[in-house]
Design a protein around this motif. Structure first.
Motif, PDB file in Angstrom:
ATOM      1  N   LYS A 261     -17.038  17.378 -24.074  1.00  0.00           N
ATOM      2  CA  LYS A 261     -16.859  16.408 -25.157  1.00  0.00           C
ATOM      3  C   LYS A 261     -16.991  14.991 -24.591  1.00  0.00           C
ATOM      4  O   LYS A 261     -18.020  14.616 -24.054  1.00  0.00           O
ATOM      5  CB  LYS A 261     -15.498  16.611 -25.842  1.00  0.00           C
ATOM      6  CG  LYS A 261     -15.372  17.929 -26.584  1.00  0.00           C
ATOM      7  CD  LYS A 261     -16.255  17.946 -27.818  1.00  0.00           C
ATOM      8  CE  LYS A 261     -16.046  19.223 -28.622  1.00  0.00           C
ATOM      9  NZ  LYS A 261     -16.885  19.244 -29.833  1.00  0.00           N
ATOM     10  N   ASN A 262     -15.886  14.209 -24.643  1.00  0.00           N
ATOM     11  CA  ASN A 262     -15.938  12.834 -24.149  1.00  0.00           C
ATOM     12  C   ASN A 262     -15.446  12.711 -22.711  1.00  0.00           C
ATOM     13  O   ASN A 262     -15.324  11.612 -22.181  1.00  0.00           O
ATOM     14  CB  ASN A 262     -15.084  11.916 -25.047  1.00  0.00           C
ATOM     15  CG  ASN A 262     -15.611  11.890 -26.471  1.00  0.00           C
ATOM     16  OD1 ASN A 262     -16.820  11.926 -26.686  1.00  0.00           O
ATOM     17  ND2 ASN A 262     -14.709  11.827 -27.437  1.00  0.00           N
ATOM     18  N   SER A 348      -9.368  17.585 -28.061  1.00  0.00           N
ATOM     19  CA  SER A 348     -10.813  17.403 -28.213  1.00  0.00           C
ATOM     20  C   SER A 348     -11.589  18.180 -27.150  1.00  0.00           C
ATOM     21  O   SER A 348     -12.751  18.522 -27.334  1.00  0.00           O
ATOM     22  CB  SER A 348     -11.178  15.919 -28.130  1.00  0.00           C
ATOM     23  OG  SER A 348     -10.883  15.408 -26.841  1.00  0.00           O
TER      24      SER A 348
END
Length: 448
Positions: A261-262, A348
């Protein structure tokens, strides 16, 4: 009466000798096969060895096969034509130099051109693309299986991607630049009596389908891991749904970055803290309450967030790594993989379940249940790797529609890894089935 039994014995013995002779001759013919000179790997499927194993199982379990043999007859009373191919004692598939790694090729002799074309068009749903110079090309609907054929043979390409294989298939069909298997670098695979055998420059793999089980073995060289010289593992729960442990190091190589993800993780940074051991355990199921976010419109037609709590069954699973736990935890926090304030994995990064972080100075623990005290008792072993999957428990605890029917015949999977030398690894595995008396291949295929 004695004369009758003597005659019967002679007839049975003669038939056995006849069939053994047939199998020997078919195998001799199959081993005369030629393969492309630029083959990089070969997969051998020993059709006759499978048939012999199945025949012996039918004799000892005739009642089961008679019950299972009731098939619906075609409405017109006629049986469907075959594939129109000559099926040898052993089939050979291969990968080729300068071709995609996902591509596999093979070649068959055609017995009946009309039956073969009918089979690929009406049974397989292939589309005839073109015809040229006495050859035809056909493709699957996805375009990842291509066949080039004439009245004598068919060359086939199976690929994970759509590529133009026309020139390759023409060479295979015409057997351009082929070499006898016995004169190639894969000559050892010719003598294999395993049901499935695979070989390339570094890797050898075999599989056998026996009564109630599938046995497989892999032997390969690798520099990706370094097994411990004196393997040991934590004491894991013998009744787990899934358990796995690995006692090996990962040699430092060129810097590699993993993106989640990030968040990003650097391989060399992870290995800086890793201490040569990890394990995974799924013991049972637990209930976990999760927040479900939905959106609705209020009286002023404004979109507002609505949060509801939902309780669901999830795996009670833990992942434990032997490490400089403080250093690894700090690094993961900096990379926003874990949240140090709540001691959980960032949602996340892993949205499936709420995952807690714990451990001590020697182990970092990630689990769907708040980690307690770690059982750090070690057991010595001759293996550096172990995997155990209890499919009966897995089927009961998984709630994935459609998956259960593919796993229902399986009972248990065990895999052990042993270091033959520092860079040579051997894996021995066994998958047992629910019915321990019936040939495993038949059990897996009979519902298709």
């Amino acid at each position: 009466m004695k004369i009758f039994f003597k005659i019967l014995a002679v007839i049975i013995l003669s038939l056995l000798i006849f069939f053994v002779g047939i199998f020997k001759y078919r195998q001799y013919q199959a081993n005369q096969v030629s393969i492309p000179r630029n083959a990089t790997s070969v997969l051998k499927i020993s059709v006759d060895e499978m048939l012999k194993s199945l025949a012996a199982n039918i004799v000892s379990n005739a009642g089961f096969y008679l019950k299972s043999g009731d098939k619906k007859k075609p409405k017109d009373g006629k049986s469907e034509p075959g594939a129109g191919l000559k099926i040898p004692a052993s089939l050979y598939l291969y990968s080729l130099e300068k071709q995609p790694k996902t591509a596999v090729f093979t070649r068959f002799e055609v017995k009946s051109p009309s039956d073969f074309e009918t089979f690929i068009k009406h049974r397989l749903g292939f589309k005839i693309l073109k015809q040229q110079h006495g050859m035809s090309f056909a493709s699957s609907s996805l375009g990842n299986v291509i066949i080039c054929y004439n009245t004598e043979a068919a060359a086939i390409a199976f690929s994970g991607e759509v590529v133009n294989f026309d020139s390759v298939l023409i060479d295979l069909l015409r057997q351009n630049d082929f070499v006898k298997l016995s004169e190639s670098k894969f000559n050892k695979i010719k003598k294999s009596t395993h049901h499935i055998a695979y070989s390339d420059n570094d890797y050898n793999f075999t599989t056998d389908f026996i009564a109630g089980a599938i046995n497989f073995n892999a032997d390969f060289s690798t520099s990706a891991i370094t097994p411990s010289a004196n393997p040991k593992h934590r004491m894991l729960n013998a009744g787990s749904v899934v358990s796995m442990w690995l006692n090996a190091d990962f040699p430092k190589t060129s810097t590699k970055t993993y993106r989640l993800k990030n968040a990003t993780l650097k391989r060399d940074s992870l290995l800086k803290y890793y201490k040569g051991y990890l394990d995974f355990e799924w013991t049972n199921s637990i209930k976990q309450t999760d927040s479900i976010v939905t959106y609705a419109y209020n009286d002023d037609f404004e979109k507002v967030e609505k949060i509801t709590l939902q309780e669901k069954n999830i795996p009670n699973a833990s992942f434990i790594v032997a490490a400089d736990a403080m250093g690894l935890s700090t690094y993961l926090s900096r990379q926003k993989i874990i949240n140090p304030d709540s001691a959980t994995v960032n949602k996340s990064v892993f949205p499936l379940y709420k995952t807690f972080v714990g451990g001590n100075s020697q182990y970092l623990v990630l689990g769907t249940k708040k980690p307690g005290k770690i059982d750090s008792r070690n057991i010595n072993s001759t293996d550096f790797f172990s995997l155990d999957v209890n499919f009966k428990k897995l089927n009961n605890q998984l709630n994935v529609p459609g998956l259960g029917k593919y796993l229902k015949h399986l009972d248990r999977l065990t895999v052990k890894g042993k270091a033959v030398d520092p860079k040579q690894i051997q894996l021995d595995g066994k998958a047992t089935l629910v019915n321990g008396d019936i040939n495993s291949l038949y059990q897996l295929l009979k519902d298709f």
